[in-house]
Design a protein around this motif. Structure first.
Motif, PDB file in Angstrom:
ATOM      1  N   GLN A   1       0.833  -1.200   0.000  1.00 23.52           N
ATOM      2  CA  GLN A   1       0.000   0.000   0.000  1.00 23.52           C
ATOM      3  C   GLN A   1       0.870   1.253   0.000  1.00 23.52           C
TER       4      GLN A   1
ATOM      5  N   HIS B   1       3.176   1.020  -3.527  1.00 29.87           N
ATOM      6  CA  HIS B   1       2.550   0.912  -4.842  1.00 29.87           C
ATOM      7  C   HIS B   1       1.093   1.376  -4.876  1.00 29.87           C
ATOM      8  N   GLY B   2       0.542   1.689  -3.710  1.00 32.01           N
ATOM      9  CA  GLY B   2      -0.793   2.254  -3.682  1.00 32.01           C
ATOM     10  C   GLY B   2      -1.935   1.271  -3.612  1.00 32.01           C
ATOM     11  N   LYS B   3      -1.645  -0.021  -3.748  1.00 32.75           N
ATOM     12  CA  LYS B   3      -2.731  -1.018  -3.726  1.00 32.75           C
ATOM     13  C   LYS B   3      -2.235  -2.316  -3.083  1.00 32.75           C
TER      14      LYS B   3
END
Length: 444
Positions: free
Chosen positions: A275, A278-280
């Motif tokens: 998270q 990489h944001g996810k």
């Protein structure tokens, strides 16, 4: 050394029978885990490499392997391979008439032959782990020969060093890591994880990169397979760790809780890293995180508290999440992240015993943070270094010999076309449409 004759404890035997089945399930579970990670044109080859470890290891284990791993100690380095040929003297009574009082050979309170099978399951999944580093590009025949040589020359000696304690076998001496160095490794952080991870690194380097890597995307072809495989591995790992207590007792209960906790904490840690970086959070990361935590708690499960298990898992999950990206920086093609997960988390779990081991656990040893000083930490570090260096050196020799004789790598055209069809004459997914038959022909 002759096996101890006696009457098996029913509860302990029942538990170890279950634990053996769980451990054996780990190799097919790994086949699903790895099979989902590769491209669709090599999924069967990957699963075959994993499953082939079962017969290769068992045949060697029966003929001489168990004897060399757990037989009478020879200088702390190896057991006597001639002590139990064909598992002689490890089942039933001695002689044609058997034992007159119905007693049988035991390891502690369980039948010796059951302990033999239980330990064989460890060897099977260990060699199968290495397959992940050579996915998509190794000849199947070369893999079979490698598996047999590696189990014989690498796993069996290391298993003797780590697992063949004199307190377990009833001998006057045992493996040097467990009985002379006094490093702690309850269920295989060095013998299984560091051993396979270090060997996987060597194999990835010797085989070279897959065609097109890292330029071409080589994403997992079936993430549900990966998730299911991870679940089966987690399920089997309770037998792997808690079964190593060889008893249905309080130690096995604590180890079960620790195994659950480390896997859970590592999954959370891996997803947090994903998270933030990489944001996810991904399903692939969740599955990989669970495995990293299970790897790390394997050596430490009998030495830490449930809180300590959470710490072990959290560190391993975060460390492996970062480590899997090193292959892109250093340009080694570890196809399925055996190095990043198994080697790195194996090292983390083994070393953290020296930090968070508690005197209130089955091993009774205190780590640095529990007032034990640096004594246990340096022992753990020596064990990691010794196993890692030995595994890399001998694996390199095995690979070199095989490469110069029969060759290790598949033909480039076969690699491009996919190994399933070329090596096994099969396809995992049949998308062929029979254009010669209409709907009326269905079922007819």
């Amino acid at each position: 050394m002759n096996p101890i004759l006696g009457h098996a404890d029913g509860a302990d035997t029942a538990w170890l029978l279950v634990a053996f089945a769980l451990v054996l399930l780990m190799t097919p579970g790994l086949a699903l885990f790895y099979g989902g990670m590769v491209r669709s044109k090599t999924v069967l080859n990957m699963m075959m490499m994993c499953l082939a470890a079962i017969p290769v290891v068992w045949i060697i284990w029966v003929v001489f392997g168990y004897s060399a791993a757990f037989g009478p100690d020879k200088g702390g380095l190896i057991g006597d391979p001639g002590a139990y040929p064909g598992l002689r003297h490890l089942f039933g009574g001695f002689g044609d008439a058997g034992s007159p009082d119905g007693s049988s050979p035991l390891v502690q309170h369980v039948p010796a032959i059951l302990f033999v099978a239980f330990q064989a399951g460890f060897a099977m999944v260990t060699v199968a782990l290495i397959a992940g580093a050579v996915a998509d590009r190794m000849k199947f025949v070369a893999w079979l020969l490698f598996a047999g040589a590696w189990i014989t020359l690498v796993y069996i000696p290391v298993a003797h060093w780590v697992f063949a304690a004199k307190s377990l076998t009833g001998a006057s001496s045992g493996g040097w890591i467990v009985d002379r160095l006094h490093a702690l490794d309850f269920a295989g952080g060095t013998a299984v994880e560091v051993n396979s991870g270090a060997s996987a690194l060597v194999m990835a380097l010797i085989l070279g990169r897959r065609l097109g890597w890292p330029r071409d995307p080589m994403r997992p072809h079936n993430l549900p397979f990966v998730m299911l495989g991870a679940g089966l591995l987690w399920f089997g790992w309770f037998g792997f760790n808690a079964g190593s207590a060889l008893a249905a007792n309080e130690s096995a209960a604590l180890i079960t809780a620790n195994t659950l906790g480390s896997g859970a904490a590592a999954m959370v840690a891996w997803l947090l890293v994903e998270q933030l970086r990489h944001g996810k959070p991904t399903s692939f990361g969740a599955a990989s995180g669970v495995v990293a935590g299970l790897v790390a708690i394997t050596p430490a499960c009998g030495s830490v508290t449930p809180l300590g298990a959470l710490a072990v898992g959290a560190v391993a999950g975060a460390a492996s999440s970062y480590a899997i990206e090193l292959k892109y920086r250093w340009k080694y093609d570890d196809s399925l992240d055996v190095v990043g997960v198994h080697l790195v988390s194996g090292i983390v779990g083994t070393l953290m015993i020296g930090l968070v081991a508690s005197g209130d656990t089955p091993t009774g040893v205190k780590g640095l943070l529990y007032g034990g000083g640096l004594d246990q930490l340096w022992r753990q570090a020596v064990a990691v270094l010794a196993v890692g260096v030995y595994a890399m050196a001998v694996t390199a020799v095995i690979a070199f010999v095989l490469d110069k004789t029969i060759g290790l790598r598949a033909d480039p055209q076969h690699e491009a076309d996919g190994l399933d069809d070329v090596l096994h004459a099969e396809s995992a997914y049949d998308f062929h449409v029979d254009r010669g038959r209409g709907l009326s022909g269905l079922g007819g």
